[in-house]
Design a protein around this motif. Structure first.
Motif, short mmCIF file in Angstrom:
data_model
loop_
_atom_site.label_atom_id
_atom_site.label_comp_id
_atom_site.label_asym_id
_atom_site.label_seq_id
_atom_site.Cartn_x
_atom_site.Cartn_y
_atom_site.Cartn_z
N SER A 41 94.41 21.67 17.93
CA SER A 41 94.72 20.71 17.28
C SER A 41 95.72 21.15 16.12
O SER A 41 95.29 22.05 15.49
CB SER A 41 93.54 19.66 16.99
OG SER A 41 93.22 19.11 18.38
N THR A 42 96.77 20.35 15.79
CA THR A 42 97.35 20.72 14.67
C THR A 42 98.06 19.41 13.62
O THR A 42 98.03 18.30 14.22
CB THR A 42 98.68 21.31 14.94
OG1 THR A 42 99.58 20.45 15.92
CG2 THR A 42 98.36 22.71 15.70
N GLU A 44 100.86 19.00 10.71
CA GLU A 44 101.73 19.35 9.73
C GLU A 44 102.09 18.60 8.74
O GLU A 44 101.66 17.23 9.12
CB GLU A 44 102.93 19.85 10.61
CG GLU A 44 103.00 20.74 11.59
CD GLU A 44 104.14 21.05 12.53
OE1 GLU A 44 105.22 20.76 11.89
OE2 GLU A 44 104.08 21.50 13.65
N VAL A 60 100.67 23.11 6.66
CA VAL A 60 99.62 22.84 7.75
C VAL A 60 98.24 22.47 7.12
O VAL A 60 98.03 23.12 6.02
CB VAL A 60 99.49 23.89 8.68
CG1 VAL A 60 100.90 23.79 9.76
CG2 VAL A 60 99.04 25.21 8.26
N SER A 62 94.02 22.01 8.86
CA SER A 62 93.35 22.01 10.05
C SER A 62 91.96 20.96 10.02
O SER A 62 91.27 20.81 9.14
CB SER A 62 92.75 23.32 10.25
OG SER A 62 93.63 24.35 10.17
N THR A 90 103.90 26.60 4.73
CA THR A 90 104.43 27.37 5.58
C THR A 90 105.91 27.58 5.19
O THR A 90 106.61 27.89 5.91
CB THR A 90 104.46 26.86 6.98
OG1 THR A 90 105.05 25.42 6.91
CG2 THR A 90 103.05 26.76 7.50
#
Length: 197
Positions: A41-42, A44, A60, A62, A90
Motif C-alpha cells: 500500500s502507498t 503519496e 510519501v 506509510s 521524494t
C-alpha cells in the motif's frame, strides 16, 4: 360453486407457494473482513506554499496497519493507522536538504511525530464513490468525503483514490502565516491500498 371454491383454494395455495419460494431465494448479505497489506500500500502527498514565496514539495508516507469490512463487496467501515515517522520527501533535493526537510516535517514545527507518532484514519460506508473519512492528526480530527474506486480480485480488496484533504485548523505552527507566506493546509494525495482476507 364447488368449482369456484376449488379455484380460489388453488389460487391461494399457488400464492403461498410463490411467496415461500421468494423467501427461500433471498440471499443473506456477504460480509467480509480484510487486513491491510502495508508493504503493498502507498500514500503519496504533495504540499504547497503561497504568498511572498511559492513552491511545492512531494513525498510519501506509510500505513502501519489497518482493516476494512465490506458487505457484498462494498466498504462499510474501516480503520487505518499512518506512521508519521515515515513521512519523507521524494523531491530531488541536493544533500543535505532532503534530510533537513524530512526532519522538519517530523518535528514540532509541523507534525510533531515524537508527540503524535501516528495518525488514525476511520472510514464509513462507501456511497456514490465517496468514502466518509476522519483523520486524527496532531490530536485534531478532520472529516470529509474522499472519492475512491474499489475492486475485489479473489481474496484481495484494492482501493485507489486521488484527492485533496483539507487540514484547515491543524495545530501546527508550520501551517500558520510566516511573514506573508503560508503552507497551504489543503494537501493532495494519491492513495493505493491493498487488503487481504
Amino acid at each position: 360453486m364447488k368449482n369456484l371454491n376449488l379455484f380460489l383454494f388453488a389460487a391461494g395455495a399457488a400464492l403461498l407457494t410463490a411467496c415461500g419460494g421468494s423467501e427461500e431465494a433471498a440471499t443473506e448479505p456477504v460480509v467480509a473482513n480484510y487486513t491491510l497489506d502495508a508493504a503493498a500500500s502507498t500514500l503519496e502527498w504533495k504540499g504547497y506554499k503561497k504568498g511572498n514565496e511559492t513552491g511545492e514539495h512531494g513525498g510519501v508516507i506509510s500505513f502501519s496497519k489497518g482493516s476494512v469490512e465490506t458487505t457484498d463487496d462494498v466498504i462499510t467501515s474501516g480503520a487505518l493507522t499512518v506512521d508519521m515517522n515515515s513521512i519523507k520527501t521524494t523531491d530531488q533535493l541536493p544533500a543535505p536538504m532532503g534530510d533537513t526537510l524530512n526532519a522538519h516535517l517530523k518535528g514540532g514545527f509541523f507534525f510533531d511525530a515524537a508527540q503524535f507518532p501516528t495518525a488514525e484514519v476511520t472510514v464509513g460506508e462507501l456511497k456514490d464513490g465517496k468514502l466518509p473519512t476522519t483523520i486524527k492528526v496532531t490530536g485534531v480530527e478532520f472529516t470529509q468525503d474522499v472519492p475512491v474506486s474499489t475492486k475485489v480480485e479473489g481474496d484481495k480488496l484494492i482501493v485507489d483514490g486521488t484527492f485533496t484533504f483539507d487540514f484547515e485548523g491543524i495545530k501546527s505552527q508550520g501551517f500558520a502565516d510566516q511573514g506573508g507566506t503560508r503552507i497551504v493546509p489543503q494537501i493532495d494525495y494519491k492513495l493505493h491500498l491493498e487488503l487481504k482476507k
